[in-house]
Scaffold this motif. Structure first.
Motif, PDB file in Angstrom:
ATOM      1  N   HIS A 153      22.854  36.294  21.966  1.00 19.95           N
ATOM      2  CA  HIS A 153      22.886  34.959  21.363  1.00 19.95           C
ATOM      3  C   HIS A 153      22.362  33.878  22.295  1.00 19.95           C
ATOM      4  O   HIS A 153      21.733  32.927  21.847  1.00 19.95           O
ATOM      5  CB  HIS A 153      24.317  34.579  20.956  1.00 19.95           C
ATOM      6  CG  HIS A 153      24.909  35.472  19.934  1.00 19.95           C
ATOM      7  ND1 HIS A 153      24.518  35.473  18.615  1.00 19.95           N
ATOM      8  CD2 HIS A 153      25.867  36.433  20.032  1.00 19.95           C
ATOM      9  CE1 HIS A 153      25.211  36.383  17.949  1.00 19.95           C
ATOM     10  NE2 HIS A 153      26.027  36.976  18.786  1.00 19.95           N
ATOM     11  N   GLN A 154      22.655  34.009  23.592  1.00 21.86           N
ATOM     12  CA  GLN A 154      22.284  32.947  24.527  1.00 21.86           C
ATOM     13  C   GLN A 154      21.976  33.552  25.894  1.00 21.86           C
ATOM     14  O   GLN A 154      22.672  34.460  26.351  1.00 21.86           O
ATOM     15  CB  GLN A 154      23.431  31.946  24.659  1.00 21.86           C
ATOM     16  CG  GLN A 154      23.140  30.794  25.583  1.00 21.86           C
ATOM     17  CD  GLN A 154      24.314  29.820  25.669  1.00 21.86           C
ATOM     18  OE1 GLN A 154      25.370  30.019  25.095  1.00 21.86           O
ATOM     19  NE2 GLN A 154      24.122  28.744  26.411  1.00 21.86           N
ATOM     20  N   TYR A 155      20.927  33.043  26.507  1.00 20.93           N
ATOM     21  CA  TYR A 155      20.551  33.433  27.870  1.00 20.93           C
ATOM     22  C   TYR A 155      20.760  32.220  28.773  1.00 20.93           C
ATOM     23  O   TYR A 155      20.320  31.119  28.448  1.00 20.93           O
ATOM     24  CB  TYR A 155      19.073  33.826  27.948  1.00 20.93           C
ATOM     25  CG  TYR A 155      18.724  35.107  27.240  1.00 20.93           C
ATOM     26  CD1 TYR A 155      18.595  36.296  27.934  1.00 20.93           C
ATOM     27  CD2 TYR A 155      18.494  35.117  25.865  1.00 20.93           C
ATOM     28  CE1 TYR A 155      18.245  37.471  27.297  1.00 20.93           C
ATOM     29  CE2 TYR A 155      18.155  36.290  25.208  1.00 20.93           C
ATOM     30  CZ  TYR A 155      18.031  37.461  25.930  1.00 20.93           C
ATOM     31  OH  TYR A 155      17.694  38.624  25.287  1.00 20.93           O
ATOM     32  N   ILE A 156      21.417  32.454  29.898  1.00 14.72           N
ATOM     33  CA  ILE A 156      21.569  31.429  30.924  1.00 14.72           C
ATOM     34  C   ILE A 156      20.902  32.003  32.172  1.00 14.72           C
ATOM     35  O   ILE A 156      21.312  33.060  32.664  1.00 14.72           O
ATOM     36  CB  ILE A 156      23.048  31.110  31.191  1.00 14.72           C
ATOM     37  CG1 ILE A 156      23.727  30.671  29.884  1.00 14.72           C
ATOM     38  CG2 ILE A 156      23.185  30.057  32.288  1.00 14.72           C
ATOM     39  CD1 ILE A 156      25.235  30.675  29.934  1.00 14.72           C
ATOM     40  N   VAL A 157      19.861  31.346  32.632  1.00 12.47           N
ATOM     41  CA  VAL A 157      19.029  31.911  33.691  1.00 12.47           C
ATOM     42  C   VAL A 157      19.013  30.979  34.892  1.00 12.47           C
ATOM     43  O   VAL A 157      18.785  29.772  34.740  1.00 12.47           O
ATOM     44  CB  VAL A 157      17.589  32.137  33.188  1.00 12.47           C
ATOM     45  CG1 VAL A 157      16.726  32.766  34.260  1.00 12.47           C
ATOM     46  CG2 VAL A 157      17.584  32.983  31.924  1.00 12.47           C
ATOM     47  N   GLU A 158      19.257  31.538  36.054  1.00 10.32           N
ATOM     48  CA  GLU A 158      19.126  30.786  37.294  1.00 10.32           C
ATOM     49  C   GLU A 158      18.561  31.731  38.349  1.00 10.32           C
ATOM     50  O   GLU A 158      19.232  32.689  38.762  1.00 10.32           O
ATOM     51  CB  GLU A 158      20.468  30.231  37.750  1.00 10.32           C
ATOM     52  CG  GLU A 158      20.314  29.321  38.959  1.00 10.32           C
ATOM     53  CD  GLU A 158      21.582  28.578  39.305  1.00 10.32           C
ATOM     54  OE1 GLU A 158      21.881  28.520  40.501  1.00 10.32           O
ATOM     55  OE2 GLU A 158      22.260  28.083  38.388  1.00 10.32           O
ATOM     56  N   GLY A 159      17.320  31.494  38.726  1.00 12.90           N
ATOM     57  CA  GLY A 159      16.680  32.356  39.720  1.00 12.90           C
ATOM     58  C   GLY A 159      16.590  33.786  39.226  1.00 12.90           C
ATOM     59  O   GLY A 159      16.063  34.056  38.152  1.00 12.90           O
ATOM     60  N   ASN A 160      17.174  34.713  40.006  1.00  9.20           N
ATOM     61  CA  ASN A 160      17.111  36.127  39.634  1.00  9.20           C
ATOM     62  C   ASN A 160      18.375  36.599  38.909  1.00  9.20           C
ATOM     63  O   ASN A 160      18.581  37.791  38.736  1.00  9.20           O
ATOM     64  CB  ASN A 160      16.841  37.003  40.871  1.00  9.20           C
ATOM     65  CG  ASN A 160      18.018  37.024  41.833  1.00  9.20           C
ATOM     66  OD1 ASN A 160      18.875  36.154  41.822  1.00  9.20           O
ATOM     67  ND2 ASN A 160      18.048  38.026  42.689  1.00  9.20           N
ATOM     68  N   THR A 161      19.202  35.651  38.459  1.00  5.19           N
ATOM     69  CA  THR A 161      20.412  35.989  37.711  1.00  5.19           C
ATOM     70  C   THR A 161      20.230  35.593  36.251  1.00  5.19           C
ATOM     71  O   THR A 161      19.815  34.473  35.946  1.00  5.19           O
ATOM     72  CB  THR A 161      21.644  35.265  38.295  1.00  5.19           C
ATOM     73  OG1 THR A 161      21.780  35.645  39.665  1.00  5.19           O
ATOM     74  CG2 THR A 161      22.907  35.632  37.535  1.00  5.19           C
ATOM     75  N   VAL A 162      20.556  36.535  35.359  1.00  2.00           N
ATOM     76  CA  VAL A 162      20.458  36.289  33.924  1.00  2.00           C
ATOM     77  C   VAL A 162      21.817  36.624  33.307  1.00  2.00           C
ATOM     78  O   VAL A 162      22.300  37.750  33.422  1.00  2.00           O
ATOM     79  CB  VAL A 162      19.364  37.162  33.267  1.00  2.00           C
ATOM     80  CG1 VAL A 162      19.270  36.872  31.772  1.00  2.00           C
ATOM     81  CG2 VAL A 162      18.020  36.947  33.947  1.00  2.00           C
ATOM     82  N   VAL A 163      22.440  35.627  32.694  1.00  2.00           N
ATOM     83  CA  VAL A 163      23.706  35.814  31.997  1.00  2.00           C
ATOM     84  C   VAL A 163      23.388  35.796  30.503  1.00  2.00           C
ATOM     85  O   VAL A 163      22.707  34.884  30.022  1.00  2.00           O
ATOM     86  CB  VAL A 163      24.712  34.692  32.339  1.00  2.00           C
ATOM     87  CG1 VAL A 163      26.016  34.888  31.581  1.00  2.00           C
ATOM     88  CG2 VAL A 163      24.954  34.643  33.846  1.00  2.00           C
TER      89      VAL A 163
END
Length: 126
Positions: free
Chosen positions: A72-82
């Motif tokens: 449903h949702q991607y939260i991306v920061e650098g090489n981390t994907v939630v």
């Protein structure tokens, strides 16, 4: 511009959706670690290396019919994907249907998933 870590995770999800475990395994590193914290119904487990990931997904695809799998949702920061998502599956052996909501946290290095950690909750569909 699209984040390369997110692209790798999306490629892995596409392979899973197509039931292509071998293509999915090409998205993970040799020393990857997958930690599944389990749910009320599905037991926890840790899966290491490409072979562990192959076992993790083969077990899912052999034992269940995936009715719906949806990030449903991607939260991306650098090489981390939630990724926040949900799924609906039917256990082939018993016919029992389960719905899950989950959060998956991916670490991607050199365009390969080096770690995945999943927190999920499940309920049986009556």
């Amino acid at each position: 511009m699209k984040n390369p870590a997110k692209t790798v995770v999306e490629k892995m999800f596409a392979a899973f959706s197509n039931g292509d475990v071998e293509k999915l395994v090409t998205t993970v590193s040799e020393d990857t670690v997958w930690i599944y914290h389990g749910t009320q119904i599905i037991p926890a487990g840790t899966f290491e290396k490409k072979e562990g990931v192959r076992t993790f997904f083969t077990n899912i695809l052999e034992r269940t019919e995936i009715i719906n799998f949806e990030p449903h949702q991607y939260i991306v920061e650098g090489n981390t994907v939630v990724v926040l998502g949900s799924e609906h599956q039917k256990v082939k052996r018993s016919g029992r249907e389960l719905k899950q909501k989950w959060v998956q946290i991916y670490t991607v290095e050199n365009n390969l998933i080096t770690k995945m950690e999943e927190f999920a909750t499940s309920e049986e569909v009556k």
